[in-house]
Scaffold this motif. Structure first.
Motif, PDB file in Angstrom:
ATOM      1  N   ILE A   3      39.861  43.059  53.532  1.00  0.00           N
ATOM      2  CA  ILE A   3      39.971  41.755  52.861  1.00  0.00           C
ATOM      3  C   ILE A   3      40.846  41.863  51.620  1.00  0.00           C
ATOM      4  CG2 ILE A   3      38.654  40.011  51.600  1.00  0.00           C
ATOM      5  CD1 ILE A   3      36.438  40.428  53.706  1.00  0.00           C
ATOM      6  N   LEU A   4      40.699  42.936  50.850  1.00  0.00           N
ATOM      7  CA  LEU A   4      41.545  43.130  49.668  1.00  0.00           C
ATOM      8  C   LEU A   4      43.014  43.222  50.079  1.00  0.00           C
ATOM      9  CD1 LEU A   4      39.511  45.650  47.469  1.00  0.00           C
ATOM     10  CD2 LEU A   4      39.514  43.160  47.404  1.00  0.00           C
ATOM     11  N   ARG A   5      43.281  43.926  51.147  1.00  0.00           N
ATOM     12  CA  ARG A   5      44.660  44.052  51.649  1.00  0.00           C
ATOM     13  C   ARG A   5      45.191  42.683  52.086  1.00  0.00           C
ATOM     14  NH1 ARG A   5      48.771  47.904  52.725  1.00  0.00           N
ATOM     15  NH2 ARG A   5      50.320  46.666  53.811  1.00  0.00           N
ATOM     16  N   GLU A   6      44.353  41.879  52.739  1.00  0.00           N
ATOM     17  CA  GLU A   6      44.768  40.531  53.133  1.00  0.00           C
ATOM     18  C   GLU A   6      45.140  39.694  51.911  1.00  0.00           C
ATOM     19  OE1 GLU A   6      41.675  38.672  55.390  1.00  0.00           O
ATOM     20  OE2 GLU A   6      42.249  39.677  57.248  1.00  0.00           O
ATOM     21  N   ASP A   7      44.353  39.830  50.828  1.00  0.00           N
ATOM     22  CA  ASP A   7      44.650  39.096  49.598  1.00  0.00           C
ATOM     23  C   ASP A   7      46.017  39.492  49.050  1.00  0.00           C
ATOM     24  OD1 ASP A   7      42.206  37.746  49.694  1.00  0.00           O
ATOM     25  OD2 ASP A   7      41.197  39.202  48.408  1.00  0.00           O
ATOM     26  N   LEU A   8      46.325  40.778  49.069  1.00  0.00           N
ATOM     27  CA  LEU A   8      47.634  41.258  48.619  1.00  0.00           C
ATOM     28  C   LEU A   8      48.750  40.719  49.509  1.00  0.00           C
ATOM     29  CD1 LEU A   8      46.939  45.015  47.762  1.00  0.00           C
ATOM     30  CD2 LEU A   8      47.487  43.181  46.159  1.00  0.00           C
ATOM     31  N   ASP A   9      48.555  40.797  50.810  1.00  0.00           N
ATOM     32  CA  ASP A   9      49.558  40.302  51.750  1.00  0.00           C
ATOM     33  C   ASP A   9      49.800  38.803  51.560  1.00  0.00           C
ATOM     34  OD1 ASP A   9      49.975  42.781  52.940  1.00  0.00           O
ATOM     35  OD2 ASP A   9      48.541  42.412  54.559  1.00  0.00           O
ATOM     36  N   TYR A  52      49.068  40.412  39.056  1.00  0.00           N
ATOM     37  CA  TYR A  52      48.809  39.030  39.450  1.00  0.00           C
ATOM     38  C   TYR A  52      47.370  38.641  39.104  1.00  0.00           C
ATOM     39  CZ  TYR A  52      53.185  38.115  41.899  1.00  0.00           C
ATOM     40  OH  TYR A  52      54.495  37.872  42.200  1.00  0.00           O
ATOM     41  N   PRO A  53      47.173  37.878  38.027  1.00  0.00           N
ATOM     42  CA  PRO A  53      45.814  37.517  37.626  1.00  0.00           C
ATOM     43  C   PRO A  53      45.067  36.670  38.655  1.00  0.00           C
ATOM     44  CG  PRO A  53      47.427  36.360  36.280  1.00  0.00           C
ATOM     45  CD  PRO A  53      48.176  37.341  37.112  1.00  0.00           C
ATOM     46  N   GLY A  54      45.780  35.876  39.456  1.00  0.00           N
ATOM     47  CA  GLY A  54      45.116  35.103  40.505  1.00  0.00           C
ATOM     48  C   GLY A  54      44.483  36.011  41.542  1.00  0.00           C
ATOM     49  N   VAL A  55      45.176  37.094  41.883  1.00  0.00           N
ATOM     50  CA  VAL A  55      44.634  38.072  42.825  1.00  0.00           C
ATOM     51  C   VAL A  55      43.447  38.792  42.194  1.00  0.00           C
ATOM     52  CG1 VAL A  55      45.130  40.214  44.086  1.00  0.00           C
ATOM     53  CG2 VAL A  55      46.812  38.363  44.069  1.00  0.00           C
ATOM     54  N   HIS A  56      43.577  39.170  40.932  1.00  0.00           N
ATOM     55  CA  HIS A  56      42.474  39.846  40.236  1.00  0.00           C
ATOM     56  C   HIS A  56      41.238  38.953  40.190  1.00  0.00           C
ATOM     57  CE1 HIS A  56      45.795  42.159  37.895  1.00  0.00           C
ATOM     58  NE2 HIS A  56      45.639  42.630  39.125  1.00  0.00           N
ATOM     59  N   ALA A  57      41.451  37.656  39.938  1.00  0.00           N
ATOM     60  CA  ALA A  57      40.321  36.721  39.872  1.00  0.00           C
ATOM     61  C   ALA A  57      39.621  36.609  41.225  1.00  0.00           C
ATOM     62  CB  ALA A  57      40.807  35.350  39.412  1.00  0.00           C
ATOM     63  N   VAL A  58      40.394  36.564  42.304  1.00  0.00           N
ATOM     64  CA  VAL A  58      39.799  36.489  43.642  1.00  0.00           C
ATOM     65  C   VAL A  58      39.019  37.764  43.933  1.00  0.00           C
ATOM     66  CG1 VAL A  58      40.313  36.375  46.122  1.00  0.00           C
ATOM     67  CG2 VAL A  58      41.449  34.813  44.539  1.00  0.00           C
ATOM     68  N   TRP A  59      39.567  38.908  43.573  1.00  0.00           N
ATOM     69  CA  TRP A  59      38.855  40.166  43.795  1.00  0.00           C
ATOM     70  C   TRP A  59      37.553  40.215  43.002  1.00  0.00           C
ATOM     71  CZ3 TRP A  59      43.464  44.113  43.354  1.00  0.00           C
ATOM     72  CH2 TRP A  59      44.217  44.057  44.520  1.00  0.00           C
ATOM     73  N   ALA A  60      37.615  39.798  41.740  1.00  0.00           N
ATOM     74  CA  ALA A  60      36.396  39.777  40.919  1.00  0.00           C
ATOM     75  C   ALA A  60      35.379  38.814  41.514  1.00  0.00           C
ATOM     76  CB  ALA A  60      36.727  39.399  39.484  1.00  0.00           C
ATOM     77  N   TYR A  61      35.852  37.661  41.996  1.00  0.00           N
ATOM     78  CA  TYR A  61      34.956  36.710  42.651  1.00  0.00           C
ATOM     79  C   TYR A  61      34.254  37.368  43.840  1.00  0.00           C
ATOM     80  CZ  TYR A  61      33.584  33.682  46.418  1.00  0.00           C
ATOM     81  OH  TYR A  61      32.879  33.153  47.466  1.00  0.00           O
ATOM     82  N   ARG A  62      34.975  38.110  44.643  1.00  0.00           N
ATOM     83  CA  ARG A  62      34.393  38.717  45.841  1.00  0.00           C
ATOM     84  C   ARG A  62      33.241  39.662  45.468  1.00  0.00           C
ATOM     85  NH1 ARG A  62      37.206  36.382  49.543  1.00  0.00           N
ATOM     86  NH2 ARG A  62      39.475  36.294  49.635  1.00  0.00           N
ATOM     87  N   VAL A  66      52.556  46.768  44.981  1.00  0.00           N
ATOM     88  CA  VAL A  66      52.075  47.382  43.738  1.00  0.00           C
ATOM     89  C   VAL A  66      52.157  46.364  42.599  1.00  0.00           C
ATOM     90  CG1 VAL A  66      52.507  49.187  42.032  1.00  0.00           C
ATOM     91  CG2 VAL A  66      52.655  49.717  44.466  1.00  0.00           C
ATOM     92  N   GLU A  67      53.258  45.623  42.531  1.00  0.00           N
ATOM     93  CA  GLU A  67      53.410  44.592  41.503  1.00  0.00           C
ATOM     94  C   GLU A  67      52.311  43.538  41.625  1.00  0.00           C
ATOM     95  OE1 GLU A  67      56.677  41.338  39.887  1.00  0.00           O
ATOM     96  OE2 GLU A  67      56.962  42.245  41.858  1.00  0.00           O
ATOM     97  N   VAL A  68      52.037  43.112  42.843  1.00  0.00           N
ATOM     98  CA  VAL A  68      50.991  42.110  43.072  1.00  0.00           C
ATOM     99  C   VAL A  68      49.626  42.672  42.675  1.00  0.00           C
ATOM    100  CG1 VAL A  68      49.789  40.752  44.837  1.00  0.00           C
ATOM    101  CG2 VAL A  68      52.288  40.906  44.870  1.00  0.00           C
ATOM    102  N   ALA A  69      49.335  43.887  43.093  1.00  0.00           N
ATOM    103  CA  ALA A  69      48.034  44.497  42.810  1.00  0.00           C
ATOM    104  C   ALA A  69      47.807  44.694  41.320  1.00  0.00           C
ATOM    105  CB  ALA A  69      47.904  45.833  43.539  1.00  0.00           C
ATOM    106  N   LEU A  70      48.856  45.008  40.584  1.00  0.00           N
ATOM    107  CA  LEU A  70      48.694  45.312  39.157  1.00  0.00           C
ATOM    108  C   LEU A  70      48.954  44.123  38.230  1.00  0.00           C
ATOM    109  CD1 LEU A  70      50.424  48.815  39.027  1.00  0.00           C
ATOM    110  CD2 LEU A  70      47.971  48.294  39.133  1.00  0.00           C
TER     111      LEU A  70
END
Length: 194
Positions: A10-16, A35-45, A29-33
Protein backbone atom coordinates in the motif's frame (compact mmCIF):
# COMPACT_ATOMS: atom_id res chain seq x y z
CA UNK A 1 4.54 -11.28 7.82
CA UNK A 2 1.57 -11.09 5.42
CA UNK A 3 0.33 -7.88 7.12
CA UNK A 4 3.71 -6.22 6.76
CA UNK A 5 3.91 -7.17 3.08
CA UNK A 6 0.39 -5.79 2.48
CA UNK A 7 1.27 -2.55 4.31
CA UNK A 8 4.44 -2.13 2.24
CA UNK A 9 2.45 -2.76 -0.94
CA UNK A 10 0.00 0.00 0.00
CA UNK A 11 2.86 2.41 0.78
CA UNK A 12 4.37 1.65 -2.62
CA UNK A 13 0.99 2.29 -4.28
CA UNK A 14 0.85 5.69 -2.55
CA UNK A 15 4.29 6.55 -3.96
CA UNK A 16 3.34 5.37 -7.44
CA UNK A 17 0.10 7.39 -7.34
CA UNK A 18 1.96 10.59 -6.46
CA UNK A 19 4.63 9.93 -9.08
CA UNK A 20 2.04 9.30 -11.81
CA UNK A 21 -0.20 12.25 -10.97
CA UNK A 22 2.41 14.96 -10.37
CA UNK A 23 4.41 15.95 -13.44
CA UNK A 24 6.91 17.73 -11.16
CA UNK A 25 7.87 14.48 -9.36
CA UNK A 26 11.30 13.45 -10.59
CA UNK A 27 11.82 10.25 -8.61
CA UNK A 28 10.29 7.92 -6.04
CA UNK A 29 12.93 9.04 -3.54
CA UNK A 30 11.87 12.68 -3.99
CA UNK A 31 8.23 11.74 -3.43
CA UNK A 32 9.02 9.59 -0.39
CA UNK A 33 11.15 12.28 1.27
CA UNK A 34 9.58 15.54 0.15
CA UNK A 35 5.82 15.21 -0.34
CA UNK A 36 3.81 16.19 2.75
CA UNK A 37 0.56 14.89 1.21
CA UNK A 38 2.12 11.43 0.97
CA UNK A 39 3.48 11.70 4.51
CA UNK A 40 0.02 12.68 5.78
CA UNK A 41 -1.60 9.67 4.08
CA UNK A 42 1.03 7.36 5.55
CA UNK A 43 0.53 8.80 9.03
CA UNK A 44 -3.23 8.42 8.58
CA UNK A 45 -2.79 4.73 7.71
CA UNK A 46 -0.95 4.16 11.01
CA UNK A 47 -3.43 6.29 13.02
CA UNK A 48 -6.42 4.56 11.40
CA UNK A 49 -5.04 1.17 12.38
CA UNK A 50 -4.74 2.41 15.97
CA UNK A 51 -8.24 3.97 15.80
CA UNK A 52 -9.72 0.53 15.11
CA UNK A 53 -8.54 -0.58 18.58
CA UNK A 54 -10.79 1.09 21.21
CA UNK A 55 -7.98 1.33 23.76
CA UNK A 56 -5.76 3.21 21.29
CA UNK A 57 -8.17 5.91 20.11
CA UNK A 58 -6.64 8.70 22.20
CA UNK A 59 -3.18 7.75 20.99
CA UNK A 60 -4.48 7.68 17.40
CA UNK A 61 -5.87 11.21 17.78
CA UNK A 62 -2.63 12.50 19.28
CA UNK A 63 -0.61 10.87 16.51
CA UNK A 64 -2.88 12.40 13.86
CA UNK A 65 -2.47 15.84 15.45
CA UNK A 66 1.32 15.46 15.40
CA UNK A 67 1.04 14.58 11.71
CA UNK A 68 -1.12 17.65 11.16
CA UNK A 69 1.53 19.86 12.74
CA UNK A 70 4.23 18.31 10.57
CA UNK A 71 2.39 18.20 7.22
CA UNK A 72 -0.36 20.85 7.33
CA UNK A 73 -2.90 18.12 6.46
CA UNK A 74 -5.55 17.09 8.97
CA UNK A 75 -7.02 13.63 8.50
CA UNK A 76 -9.16 12.27 11.30
CA UNK A 77 -8.09 8.69 12.06
CA UNK A 78 -11.72 7.57 11.89
CA UNK A 79 -12.07 8.57 8.24
CA UNK A 80 -12.05 5.80 5.63
CA UNK A 81 -9.59 6.43 2.83
CA UNK A 82 -9.25 4.26 -0.24
CA UNK A 83 -6.11 3.23 -2.02
CA UNK A 84 -3.80 5.47 -4.04
CA UNK A 85 -5.12 8.75 -2.60
CA UNK A 86 -2.93 11.64 -3.76
CA UNK A 87 -2.98 14.93 -1.85
CA UNK A 88 -1.18 17.48 -4.03
CA UNK A 89 0.68 20.18 -2.08
CA UNK A 90 -1.38 19.26 0.95
CA UNK A 91 -1.41 22.40 3.05
CA UNK A 92 -4.82 23.07 4.52
CA UNK A 93 -6.52 19.82 3.52
CA UNK A 94 -9.06 18.65 6.12
CA UNK A 95 -10.79 15.25 6.09
CA UNK A 96 -13.42 14.71 8.80
CA UNK A 97 -14.11 11.66 10.93
CA UNK A 98 -17.01 10.16 8.96
CA UNK A 99 -15.65 10.98 5.50
CA UNK A 100 -15.29 8.08 3.08
CA UNK A 101 -12.90 8.46 0.14
CA UNK A 102 -12.75 5.97 -2.73
CA UNK A 103 -9.75 4.72 -4.66
CA UNK A 104 -7.57 6.83 -6.98
CA UNK A 105 -8.83 10.18 -5.64
CA UNK A 106 -6.89 13.45 -5.98
CA UNK A 107 -7.30 16.28 -3.47
CA UNK A 108 -5.58 19.62 -4.07
CA UNK A 109 -4.43 22.00 -1.34
CA UNK A 110 -7.06 23.62 0.82
CA UNK A 111 -9.73 21.01 0.06
CA UNK A 112 -12.14 20.27 2.91
CA UNK A 113 -14.28 17.18 3.40
CA UNK A 114 -16.17 18.64 6.33
CA UNK A 115 -19.38 18.56 8.26
CA UNK A 116 -22.08 21.16 8.60
CA UNK A 117 -23.90 19.79 11.66
CA UNK A 118 -22.75 19.28 15.24
CA UNK A 119 -24.32 15.90 15.88
CA UNK A 120 -23.12 12.33 15.98
CA UNK A 121 -23.52 10.04 12.99
CA UNK A 122 -22.62 10.45 9.33
CA UNK A 123 -21.83 14.13 8.85
CA UNK A 124 -19.02 14.19 6.26
CA UNK A 125 -19.00 13.46 2.51
CA UNK A 126 -18.51 10.22 0.63
CA UNK A 127 -16.37 10.38 -2.51
CA UNK A 128 -16.43 7.65 -5.13
CA UNK A 129 -13.45 6.38 -7.10
CA UNK A 130 -11.42 8.61 -9.46
CA UNK A 131 -12.79 11.88 -8.01
CA UNK A 132 -10.75 15.08 -8.37
CA UNK A 133 -11.29 17.87 -5.82
CA UNK A 134 -9.85 21.25 -6.83
CA UNK A 135 -7.83 23.65 -4.69
CA UNK A 136 -9.84 25.29 -1.93
CA UNK A 137 -12.99 23.31 -2.63
CA UNK A 138 -15.30 22.57 0.30
CA UNK A 139 -17.55 19.51 0.29
CA UNK A 140 -19.80 19.82 3.32
CA UNK A 141 -22.20 17.44 4.98
CA UNK A 142 -23.14 13.83 4.26
CA UNK A 143 -23.24 14.36 0.51
CA UNK A 144 -22.23 11.80 -2.10
CA UNK A 145 -19.81 12.57 -4.95
CA UNK A 146 -20.02 9.91 -7.67
CA UNK A 147 -17.22 8.07 -9.44
CA UNK A 148 -15.18 10.20 -11.82
CA UNK A 149 -16.73 13.50 -10.71
CA UNK A 150 -14.69 16.70 -10.67
CA UNK A 151 -15.10 19.47 -8.11
CA UNK A 152 -13.82 22.83 -9.33
CA UNK A 153 -11.42 25.02 -7.40
CA UNK A 154 -13.09 26.93 -4.53
CA UNK A 155 -16.47 25.28 -5.17
CA UNK A 156 -18.75 24.75 -2.17
CA UNK A 157 -20.62 21.47 -2.57
CA UNK A 158 -23.64 20.92 -0.31
CA UNK A 159 -25.66 18.58 -2.57
CA UNK A 160 -24.91 15.24 -4.20
CA UNK A 161 -22.81 15.23 -7.38
CA UNK A 162 -23.58 12.45 -9.87
CA UNK A 163 -20.89 10.22 -11.34
CA UNK A 164 -18.89 11.85 -14.12
CA UNK A 165 -20.27 15.34 -13.46
CA UNK A 166 -18.43 18.61 -12.86
CA UNK A 167 -19.47 20.85 -9.94
CA UNK A 168 -18.41 24.51 -9.89
CA UNK A 169 -19.34 27.69 -8.02
CA UNK A 170 -20.68 28.81 -4.66
CA UNK A 171 -22.92 27.00 -3.99
CA UNK A 172 -21.74 24.44 -6.52
CA UNK A 173 -23.80 23.92 -9.64
CA UNK A 174 -23.62 20.46 -11.17
CA UNK A 175 -22.91 20.32 -14.87
CA UNK A 176 -22.99 17.19 -16.98
CA UNK A 177 -19.56 16.24 -18.17
CA UNK A 178 -19.31 16.30 -21.96
CA UNK A 179 -18.54 13.14 -23.86
CA UNK A 180 -14.90 13.20 -24.94
CA UNK A 181 -14.40 14.13 -28.55
CA UNK A 182 -12.49 11.70 -30.73
CA UNK A 183 -11.81 14.41 -33.29
CA UNK A 184 -8.45 16.00 -32.36
CA UNK A 185 -9.37 19.23 -34.19
CA UNK A 186 -12.45 19.79 -32.02
CA UNK A 187 -11.26 19.02 -28.50
CA UNK A 188 -13.08 21.10 -25.92
CA UNK A 189 -11.09 23.12 -23.40
CA UNK A 190 -11.69 21.47 -19.99
CA UNK A 191 -11.13 24.84 -18.30
CA UNK A 192 -14.61 25.97 -19.37
CA UNK A 193 -16.10 23.40 -17.00
CA UNK A 194 -13.96 24.24 -13.99
Amino acid sequence: MRRIWRFLTILREDLDAARRRDPAARSMVEVALGYPGVHAVWAYRVAHRMWREPGLRLLARLFSQASRAATGVEIHPGAQLGRRLFIDHGMGVVIGETAVVGDDVVLFHGATLGGKAMRRGKRHPTLGDHVVVGAGAKILGPVWVGDGAQIGANAVVVKDVPAGAVAVGIPAVVRARPEPSLDADHVEDPAIYI
